[in-house]
Enzyme design. Sequence first.
Site, PDB file in Angstrom:
ATOM      1  N   ARG A  18     -34.030  12.075  52.992  1.00 29.31           N
ATOM      2  CA  ARG A  18     -34.436  12.339  51.600  1.00 29.31           C
ATOM      3  C   ARG A  18     -35.479  13.458  51.485  1.00 29.31           C
ATOM      4  NH1 ARG A  18     -30.485  10.352  51.731  1.00 29.31           N
ATOM      5  NH2 ARG A  18     -29.844   8.267  51.105  1.00 29.31           N
ATOM      6  N   SER A  74     -32.971   3.815  44.033  1.00 32.78           N
ATOM      7  CA  SER A  74     -33.939   3.242  44.978  1.00 32.78           C
ATOM      8  C   SER A  74     -35.327   3.797  44.710  1.00 32.78           C
ATOM      9  CB  SER A  74     -33.537   3.580  46.412  1.00 32.78           C
ATOM     10  OG  SER A  74     -32.337   2.922  46.720  1.00 32.78           O
ATOM     11  N   GLU A  84     -39.530   6.869  47.110  1.00 36.37           N
ATOM     12  CA  GLU A  84     -38.434   7.847  47.174  1.00 36.37           C
ATOM     13  C   GLU A  84     -38.404   8.624  45.857  1.00 36.37           C
ATOM     14  OE1 GLU A  84     -34.642   6.564  48.760  1.00 36.37           O
ATOM     15  OE2 GLU A  84     -33.571   7.828  47.322  1.00 36.37           O
TER      16      GLU A  84
HETATM   17  C1  LIG Z   1     -28.253   4.530  39.711  1.00 37.37           C
HETATM   18  C2  LIG Z   1     -28.733   5.516  40.735  1.00 37.37           C
HETATM   19  C3  LIG Z   1     -28.207   5.485  42.018  1.00 37.37           C
HETATM   20  C4  LIG Z   1     -28.643   6.395  42.986  1.00 37.37           C
HETATM   21  N1  LIG Z   1     -28.086   6.356  44.235  1.00 37.37           N
HETATM   22  C5  LIG Z   1     -28.485   7.251  45.161  1.00 37.37           C
HETATM   23  C6  LIG Z   1     -27.897   7.254  46.467  1.00 37.37           C
HETATM   24  O1  LIG Z   1     -27.003   6.478  46.776  1.00 37.37           O
HETATM   25  N2  LIG Z   1     -28.350   8.166  47.366  1.00 37.37           N
HETATM   26  C7  LIG Z   1     -29.341   9.069  47.053  1.00 37.37           C
HETATM   27  O2  LIG Z   1     -29.707   9.872  47.911  1.00 37.37           O
HETATM   28  N3  LIG Z   1     -29.898   9.089  45.826  1.00 37.37           N
HETATM   29  C8  LIG Z   1     -29.506   8.222  44.878  1.00 37.37           C
HETATM   30  N4  LIG Z   1     -30.075   8.243  43.633  1.00 37.37           N
HETATM   31  C9  LIG Z   1     -31.129   9.223  43.335  1.00 37.37           C
HETATM   32  C10 LIG Z   1     -30.567  10.519  42.710  1.00 37.37           C
HETATM   33  O3  LIG Z   1     -29.250  10.335  42.299  1.00 37.37           O
HETATM   34  C11 LIG Z   1     -30.572  11.676  43.689  1.00 37.37           C
HETATM   35  O4  LIG Z   1     -31.837  11.842  44.242  1.00 37.37           O
HETATM   36  C12 LIG Z   1     -30.144  12.970  42.982  1.00 37.37           C
HETATM   37  O5  LIG Z   1     -29.718  13.876  43.942  1.00 37.37           O
HETATM   38  C13 LIG Z   1     -31.253  13.600  42.156  1.00 37.37           C
HETATM   39  O6  LIG Z   1     -30.693  14.657  41.386  1.00 37.37           O
HETATM   40  P1  LIG Z   1     -31.364  15.103  40.022  1.00 37.37           P
HETATM   41  O7  LIG Z   1     -30.653  16.295  39.519  1.00 37.37           O
HETATM   42  O8  LIG Z   1     -31.445  13.971  39.086  1.00 37.37           O
HETATM   43  O9  LIG Z   1     -32.812  15.515  40.538  1.00 37.37           O
HETATM   44  P2  LIG Z   1     -34.189  15.279  39.794  1.00 37.37           P
HETATM   45  O10 LIG Z   1     -34.502  13.830  39.761  1.00 37.37           O
HETATM   46  O11 LIG Z   1     -34.220  16.006  38.509  1.00 37.37           O
HETATM   47  O12 LIG Z   1     -35.162  15.999  40.839  1.00 37.37           O
HETATM   48  C14 LIG Z   1     -35.287  15.477  42.144  1.00 37.37           C
HETATM   49  C15 LIG Z   1     -36.109  16.457  43.006  1.00 37.37           C
HETATM   50  O13 LIG Z   1     -35.367  17.652  43.214  1.00 37.37           O
HETATM   51  C16 LIG Z   1     -36.132  18.782  42.792  1.00 37.37           C
HETATM   52  N5  LIG Z   1     -35.191  19.766  42.251  1.00 37.37           N
HETATM   53  C17 LIG Z   1     -34.214  19.540  41.327  1.00 37.37           C
HETATM   54  N6  LIG Z   1     -33.544  20.677  41.090  1.00 37.37           N
HETATM   55  C18 LIG Z   1     -34.107  21.645  41.872  1.00 37.37           C
HETATM   56  C19 LIG Z   1     -33.857  23.032  42.067  1.00 37.37           C
HETATM   57  N7  LIG Z   1     -32.886  23.675  41.403  1.00 37.37           N
HETATM   58  N8  LIG Z   1     -34.628  23.712  42.951  1.00 37.37           N
HETATM   59  C20 LIG Z   1     -35.611  23.081  43.647  1.00 37.37           C
HETATM   60  N9  LIG Z   1     -35.893  21.769  43.509  1.00 37.37           N
HETATM   61  C21 LIG Z   1     -35.153  21.063  42.627  1.00 37.37           C
HETATM   62  C22 LIG Z   1     -37.080  18.229  41.732  1.00 37.37           C
HETATM   63  O14 LIG Z   1     -38.217  19.050  41.547  1.00 37.37           O
HETATM   64  C23 LIG Z   1     -37.416  16.879  42.340  1.00 37.37           C
HETATM   65  O15 LIG Z   1     -38.401  17.020  43.331  1.00 37.37           O
HETATM   66  C24 LIG Z   1     -29.639   7.352  42.644  1.00 37.37           C
HETATM   67  C25 LIG Z   1     -30.154   7.392  41.341  1.00 37.37           C
HETATM   68  C26 LIG Z   1     -29.707   6.491  40.389  1.00 37.37           C
HETATM   69  C27 LIG Z   1     -30.252   6.591  38.996  1.00 37.37           C
END
Ligand SMILES: Cc1cc2nc3c(=O)[nH]c(=O)nc-3n(C[C@H](O)[C@H](O)[C@H](O)COP(=O)(O)OP(=O)(O)OC[C@H]3O[C@@H](n4cnc5c(N)ncnc54)[C@H](O)[C@@H]3O)c2cc1C
Length: 353
Positions: A231, A276, A346
């Site tokens: 992560r 998580s 996380e």
């Molecule tokens: C129901 C549910 C289930 C999930 N299951 C999983 C799973 O199985 N496995 C898993 O790994 N995660 C899981 N997650 C967490 C989430 O889906 C992932 O972490 C996802 O990749 C985050 O994407 P986001 O666009 O929402 O990022 P955000 O939450 O918007 O940002 C996350 C991080 O990425 C950075 N970031 C975003 N875009 C950029 C960019 N363009 N450049 C630089 N930094 C950037 C942000 O600054 C932040 O630090 C789950 C979440 C939910 C709600």
Amino acid sequence: MLSFLETDKDLLKYSSFHTPATARYFFELREKQDIPKLHNIWGFAQENNLPIVFLGSGTNILFAFDIFEGIIIRNTLKGIEWKDNIVTVATGELISPLSLQISKKISEKFKTSEKGPHGPDKSFIRSGDMGNSCENRSHSSPEEGLSEGDVLKSTTSEDTEIGTGSSHFTEVFSLFGKWVGLPGTVGGAVAGNAGCFGFEAKDTLIQANIFDMETGEYITLRNKELDFSYRHSILKDYSNWFLVDTIFRTNLISDDTTNPRTFRSGKQPGGFTCGSFFRNPPGDSAGRLIDQVGLKGHRIGGVKVSEVHANFFLNDKKGSYQDILTLRDLAKEKVQEMFGIELQEEVRIIENK
Ligand SMILES: Cc1cc2nc3c(=O)[nH]c(=O)nc-3n(C[C@H](O)[C@H](O)[C@H](O)COP(=O)(O)OP(=O)(O)OC[C@H]3O[C@@H](n4cnc5c(N)ncnc54)[C@H](O)[C@@H]3O)c2cc1C
């Protein structure tokens, strides 16, 4: 003040926790032609001593403030370009529909090759060659075997250098199928090395194209330079590096029949949650530990620990970020007390300085 910045932006719908929050400054990056504006934003932030936060879909972020005295940059850049087995994706694309598209295309391609005169295409890479665990895996990176500047060519000979064939599979599924149902953008997934069912961003990413807001220049980083771990990627350490697009290897297959959607609907709750909340400690599961200390279903204000998965906090009754932080502190305290383990978040918690 920069004319293209929005002020006092309501952030309620921009985090999956759906807690009330406002950003003093906000910019939504929709078009690549607007990327140079990020350099101006950096200058403005420096002059006014303002922090900058990148936002994808906010599925892994908690806004822990009423008003953020800084700048939120939301990424909705779109674009998908194919070249052979390589796909270049703008980081505002959503990971789940993208994965479905890749999965269908790759499974179809493999099946077609199977019927061809030479049998199954040996350039496909089996999951067995990649290891199984989500954590601490060690395997060849997707860029191995590619020479400098060759990334976009993806010829069969290059693929064969790292692939070991796949003819023993009776039925084949694209590894990208595992990400169907994974919430969020490609940018968020790569920044946090997201993954599930043994498939992480680091297993497919060849190259990341980054805009350095400080210098106003583009840089490219190869897989190994992104410093991926559980992560984590180097992007989390640089507030000036905005990930613009990513280049993925797609010819990754497995014979694993797990249906991620069915798995998720049975083992994870729906509703306002960021998935998580804590990272899994080595060799253990944060959900198991929180369950063991008796917090399943425990409620603070409008937020509770899910009964379905104890590492999921659910905002089911218009809770606040304070409710979530109090629940977090309680879970950490109890797990520390009973198991001597310090849980690490996380979910990224954004606070005012
Ligand atoms: C129901 C549910 C289930 C999930 N299951 C999983 C799973 O199985 N496995 C898993 O790994 N995660 C899981 N997650 C967490 C989430 O889906 C992932 O972490 C996802 O990749 C985050 O994407 P986001 O666009 O929402 O990022 P955000 O939450 O918007 O940002 C996350 C991080 O990425 C950075 N970031 C975003 N875009 C950029 C960019 N363009 N450049 C630089 N930094 C950037 C942000 O600054 C932040 O630090 C789950 C979440 C939910 C709600």
